[in-house]
Structure formats: structure tokens, C-alpha cells
Design a protein around this motif. Structure first.
Motif, PDB file in Angstrom:
ATOM      1  N   PRO A  19       0.844  -1.211   0.000  1.00 24.78           N
ATOM      2  CA  PRO A  19       0.000   0.000   0.000  1.00 24.78           C
ATOM      3  C   PRO A  19       0.871   1.251   0.000  1.00 24.78           C
ATOM      4  O   PRO A  19       2.006   1.252   0.484  1.00 24.78           O
ATOM      5  N   PHE A  20       0.344   2.312  -0.580  1.00 24.10           N
ATOM      6  CA  PHE A  20       1.044   3.585  -0.583  1.00 24.10           C
ATOM      7  C   PHE A  20       0.836   4.270   0.770  1.00 24.10           C
ATOM      8  O   PHE A  20      -0.292   4.407   1.238  1.00 24.10           O
ATOM      9  N   VAL A  21       1.930   4.696   1.355  1.00 21.28           N
ATOM     10  CA  VAL A  21       1.858   5.333   2.671  1.00 21.28           C
ATOM     11  C   VAL A  21       1.272   6.732   2.552  1.00 21.28           C
ATOM     12  O   VAL A  21       0.470   7.165   3.386  1.00 21.28           O
ATOM     13  N   GLU A  22       1.666   7.458   1.501  1.00 11.79           N
ATOM     14  CA  GLU A  22       1.219   8.838   1.314  1.00 11.79           C
ATOM     15  C   GLU A  22       0.096   8.907   0.281  1.00 11.79           C
ATOM     16  O   GLU A  22       0.055   8.121  -0.656  1.00 11.79           O
ATOM     17  N   THR A  23      -0.774   9.888   0.454  1.00 10.88           N
ATOM     18  CA  THR A  23      -1.814  10.124  -0.537  1.00 10.88           C
ATOM     19  C   THR A  23      -1.213  10.853  -1.735  1.00 10.88           C
ATOM     20  O   THR A  23      -0.107  11.401  -1.656  1.00 10.88           O
ATOM     21  N   LEU A  24      -1.941  10.858  -2.848  1.00  6.31           N
ATOM     22  CA  LEU A  24      -1.460  11.533  -4.055  1.00  6.31           C
ATOM     23  C   LEU A  24      -1.280  13.025  -3.805  1.00  6.31           C
ATOM     24  O   LEU A  24      -0.338  13.643  -4.306  1.00  6.31           O
ATOM     25  N   GLY A  25      -2.168  13.623  -3.012  1.00  4.67           N
ATOM     26  CA  GLY A  25      -2.052  15.042  -2.688  1.00  4.67           C
ATOM     27  C   GLY A  25      -0.789  15.341  -1.887  1.00  4.67           C
ATOM     28  O   GLY A  25      -0.128  16.364  -2.119  1.00  4.67           O
ATOM     29  N   GLU A  26      -0.454  14.463  -0.950  1.00  2.93           N
ATOM     30  CA  GLU A  26       0.757  14.649  -0.155  1.00  2.93           C
ATOM     31  C   GLU A  26       2.012  14.525  -1.008  1.00  2.93           C
ATOM     32  O   GLU A  26       2.976  15.275  -0.842  1.00  2.93           O
ATOM     33  N   VAL A  27       1.985  13.563  -1.945  1.00  2.60           N
ATOM     34  CA  VAL A  27       3.131  13.389  -2.844  1.00  2.60           C
ATOM     35  C   VAL A  27       3.291  14.610  -3.737  1.00  2.60           C
ATOM     36  O   VAL A  27       4.399  15.113  -3.945  1.00  2.60           O
ATOM     37  N   ARG A  28       2.185  15.125  -4.264  1.00  2.45           N
ATOM     38  CA  ARG A  28       2.237  16.304  -5.133  1.00  2.45           C
ATOM     39  C   ARG A  28       2.797  17.519  -4.374  1.00  2.45           C
ATOM     40  O   ARG A  28       3.604  18.271  -4.903  1.00  2.45           O
ATOM     41  N   ALA A  29       2.336  17.708  -3.133  1.00  2.00           N
ATOM     42  CA  ALA A  29       2.815  18.841  -2.343  1.00  2.00           C
ATOM     43  C   ALA A  29       4.313  18.723  -2.048  1.00  2.00           C
ATOM     44  O   ALA A  29       5.057  19.709  -2.103  1.00  2.00           O
ATOM     45  N   LYS A  30       4.780  17.507  -1.777  1.00  2.00           N
ATOM     46  CA  LYS A  30       6.196  17.291  -1.500  1.00  2.00           C
ATOM     47  C   LYS A  30       7.046  17.568  -2.733  1.00  2.00           C
ATOM     48  O   LYS A  30       8.099  18.207  -2.657  1.00  2.00           O
ATOM     49  N   LEU A  31       6.592  17.071  -3.884  1.00  2.00           N
ATOM     50  CA  LEU A  31       7.350  17.260  -5.113  1.00  2.00           C
ATOM     51  C   LEU A  31       7.354  18.718  -5.552  1.00  2.00           C
ATOM     52  O   LEU A  31       8.332  19.196  -6.122  1.00  2.00           O
TER      53      LEU A  31
END
Length: 239
Positions: A106-118
Motif C-alpha cells: 500500500p502507498f503510505v502517502e496520498t497523491l495530494g501529499e506526494v504532489r505537495a512534497k514534489l
């Protein structure tokens, strides 16, 4: 050279392995050289113990373990061993029915969290409004247009087939948009390439992922657009 079934190991698991077991031992288990094993770890940004690490450990001395860096852009979560360039997916087992399938992690982070980090990680690029600071791919296209333009202007019968590709305001605008994107990608460790004399599709290598980038637009002809506007950058699709 005999091929073995491809083995996928998560970065976190491999990190723990290389700091508890010598690389030479791990490489032998996967049927590759220790140099190839170390190269794969480096490619996935997994730090290896420095020279003298195991001697210090055996002597009971304190050793420093370099922490595992964050996964880089475009890099997979798992590291693959056991397949060659001639058989990318590894050798298939003879009896697929008996193949044990492991559930996906499973992915630990949501897509929104990944986008904000990147968004915070991506480096900004200052780009001029013209093409004076052109990306190598754009510069190559412009340079290829020079002999076409010279031949076209010197001809007594000028055919649109021989005309330069990128002299029109429409094409210049398209190149400026692509140039800004390519310079940003290069600054963030992505390699951009193209194919064809007047390409509408370009390719970027981000980590180990291939990204297709398209810029398609229909210019206005005679006061009317030939077909509904399609000006856009093609959605990035990872191969």
C-alpha cells in the motif's frame, strides 16, 4: 548465460540487507557480480557501508550507518534483480498456477501529499521570453532549420514542403513553451530527447521512468480555427 527469475526487493528491505550482510554475499545470492549489485544500489540511491566497515564491526568498534535518502523522482519503490537486458521481466516459471503472488504494497502517502512534497522539491527555472537560452533539443531543431531556410529563400520556386519548420509565430510560441518545460526538467535531473525533423512528441527520462510529452495545437487559418482547440501539454504517462 542462464537467467533466473526476477526478484523485487523494496528499497527499505535492501537498505537493511546491505548494512547487515556484505555486498559480495548478497550479489552471489542473486547470481550477479558485487560490482553490478553495488551499481544497482547506487542507481536507487541506497548507501553502502564504506571500506573498513565490516572489520570495525567484527572488532566491536562503533560504526556509522548512513541513513536511507528519500526515493528520487521517477524511481520505483522496488529494486529488481535477476533479469537481464535481453529478458527484462525475467524467466517465467513453467507452472504459472503454482506461482505465489504477493499483494502489492500500500502507498503510505496520498497523491495530494506526494504532489505537495514534489512541488517543494522541484527547482525553479528562470527562462527568457525568447529562445536566446535554448535547451539542447530546441537548439538542435533551430539549427536544422538554418539550411532549410537558406535553400528555401534561394529557390525561384518556393514550395511549402521545403520551407523551414519553425519560422511562424505559432511555431515560435510552441517552441518557447516547450523550451521552458525542458529547461525545468533538465534542472531536475530529467533527460529530454526527440525524434523526427518536426516532432510533436518528445520524451523525458525521469529516474527509471519514461515520460511522453506532446504539444499539439492548430493555428488559426483565414480567421477560423481548422478544428477545435487542442492546445495542451499531453498528460504525463509513465511507461
Amino acid at each position: 548465460m542462464a537467467l533466473t527469475m526476477q526478484t523485487n526487493i523494496s528499497r527499505e528491505t535492501l537498505y537493511e540487507l546491505v548494512w547487515t550482510t556484505p555486498v559480495r554475499t548478497l550479489a552471489a545470492q542473486h547470481g550477479i557480480s558485487d560490482v553490478a549489485f553495488a551499481k544497482t544500489c547506487k542507481q536507487h540511491n541506497i548507501p553502502l557501508p564504506p571500506r573498513g566497515h565490516w572489520a570495525k564491526l567484527e572488532a566491536g568498534k562503533k560504526v556509522y550507518r548512513q541513513p536511507l535518502p528519500e526515493r528520487a523522482l521517477g524511481m520505483p519503490r522496488d529494486v529488481a534483480f535477476g533479469a537481464s537486458k535481453w529478458n527484462y521481466y525475467g524467466s517465467a516459471p513453467r507452472n504459472l498456477v503454482e506461482l505465489e503472488l504477493t499483494p502489492p504494497q500500500p502507498f503510505v502517502e496520498t497523491l495530494g501529499e506526494v504532489r505537495a512534497k514534489l512541488t517543494k522539491r522541484v527547482k525553479k527555472v528562470a527562462v527568457s521570453r525568447d529562445l536566446s537560452m535554448a535547451h539542447p533539443v530546441i537548439r538542435k531543431l533551430l539549427e536544422a532549420d538554418i539550411p532549410r531556410r537558406e535553400k528555401y529563400l534561394a529557390s525561384t520556386y518556393r514550395s511549402l514542403y521545403d520551407a523551414p519548420f519553425f519560422d511562424s509565430p505559432f511555431e515560435q510560441r510552441r517552441l518557447r513553451a516547450l523550451n521552458a518545460l525542458f529547461l525545468c526538467l533538465e534542472k531536475n535531473d530529467a533527460r529530454v530527447t526527440s525524434s523526427g525533423k518536426n516532432p510533436e512528441e518528445f520524451y523525458a527520462r525521469v529516474g527509471l521512468s519514461d515520460v511522453s510529452i506532446g504539444a499539439v495545437e492548430e493555428p488559426i487559418v483565414g480567421g477560423a480555427m481548422r478544428k477545435p482547440p487542442t492546445s495542451q501539454f499531453q498528460k504525463l504517462s509513465f511507461a
